[in-house]
Design an enzyme around this catalytic site. Sequence first.
Site, mmCIF file in Angstrom:
data_model
loop_
_atom_site.group_PDB
_atom_site.id
_atom_site.type_symbol
_atom_site.label_atom_id
_atom_site.label_comp_id
_atom_site.label_asym_id
_atom_site.label_seq_id
_atom_site.Cartn_x
_atom_site.Cartn_y
_atom_site.Cartn_z
ATOM 1 N N GLU A 1 1.007 -1.219 -0.470
ATOM 2 C CA GLU A 1 0.685 -0.454 -0.184
ATOM 3 C C GLU A 1 1.079 1.056 0.045
ATOM 4 O O GLU A 1 0.378 2.360 -0.740
ATOM 5 C CB GLU A 1 -1.101 -0.157 1.156
ATOM 6 N N LEU B 1 11.456 4.599 -7.316
ATOM 7 C CA LEU B 1 9.740 4.570 -7.086
ATOM 8 C C LEU B 1 9.497 5.934 -6.768
ATOM 9 O O LEU B 1 8.665 6.664 -6.939
ATOM 10 C CB LEU B 1 9.341 4.005 -5.682
ATOM 11 N N TYR C 1 -6.410 6.884 4.471
ATOM 12 C CA TYR C 1 -6.538 6.023 3.416
ATOM 13 C C TYR C 1 -5.479 4.641 3.799
ATOM 14 O O TYR C 1 -5.790 3.326 3.570
ATOM 15 C CB TYR C 1 -6.036 6.537 2.057
ATOM 16 N N ASP D 1 -9.807 6.881 -2.052
ATOM 17 C CA ASP D 1 -8.672 7.552 -2.720
ATOM 18 C C ASP D 1 -8.575 8.166 -3.748
ATOM 19 O O ASP D 1 -10.396 8.144 -3.743
ATOM 20 C CB ASP D 1 -7.294 5.889 -2.920
ATOM 21 N N CYS E 1 -18.800 -2.611 -17.561
ATOM 22 C CA CYS E 1 -19.064 -2.246 -16.588
ATOM 23 C C CYS E 1 -20.266 -3.416 -15.240
ATOM 24 O O CYS E 1 -20.742 -3.242 -15.783
ATOM 25 C CB CYS E 1 -19.567 -1.229 -15.979
#
Length: 343
Positions: A37, A80, A120, A138, A201
């Site tokens: 995460e 990163l 989050y 988020d 969807c």
Amino acid sequence: MIETKQFKDDLLNWFHKNKRQMPWRETSNPYYIWLSEVMLQQTQVNTVRPYYKAFIERFPTIESLSEANEEDVLKYWEGLGYYSRVRNFQEAVKEVHHSYHGVVPDNPDDFKKLKGVGPYTNAAVMSIVHNHPIPAVDGNVLRVWSRLTGNDSDIAAPKTKKLYEDELQPFVEEHSGDFNQAMMELGATICTPKKTLCIMCPVQKHCYAFANGIVDELPVKKKKIKKKTIDFNVLYITNRSGEILVRQRDTKLLNGMWEFPMFEADESIHSIEETLDAVIDIDQTPEYTTKHVFTHMTWNMNVYRAHTQKSDFDYPYKWIKKEEKEQLSFSTSMSKIFNQLNG
Ligand code: SF4
């Protein structure tokens, strides 16, 4: 009004059949899920995969990361970006090691007190690992929920986020980990910012924006403030032995990373020499010009070759041999400069 049970069934059925394979989805180790995460913040899944694998090979346990030196850890994050993420992560892991006997807290009130754990990350990790009923909201989820409910409030406004969290709460009372991941997956693969795949969807029949033909108009997001641009002169200074002068940053941005000395472009040679306490012989024209774009600013960099006779520099400066460059953590922009000048 979205019907909770039917919507959730449709979404979760789709998720269980279609979810992408990711290494962090094949583990229940909270340390690994937490790491994923942190890495996934502002970063695409495919970029994260090799970093995640290398990181957990090198630091497989809470203990190994908490005992590692920061330079070594930064090496595994190099490229990163957003390096404060990994610094905070290591700090938090150290606290878990020392204050929680090496066990990641399973209580959201404790977990969210750890360094770098925002709402989050707290919601994502606590729901995925322990099914705590907390909606993880988020940018992806803000977009998806705005379209599903046809809400045209500014998604950058905290009160919109709060409203969405409240509206999503009934959906996470059970199976919150799967629900949160399914919403993220929908946002990442179907309900994307552009070229939205409404035709595929799984929750199309619940969607206000689709039914009313306003998918492209949502979400509403206030225009970002214009990025600041700063011009720098970067000095690639060498000495008689061919060593290169580098310095370690002590600033909020890229804190702790190494760089070639750089100065705002309007700084005079006199003032640069004063800062370095050395006579510097700088080329008349830049070797080349490059730029580096951050989320909130852009650096325009004129790269000059330069030379000095001075042999001793105090920290944060030091001389390194070219071969030693790999032992230090340089930001992507500095590594590119090094490669350009030594290619
Ligand atoms: Fe998003 Fe289209 Fe699905 Fe609505 S129907 S949730 S806009 S992908």
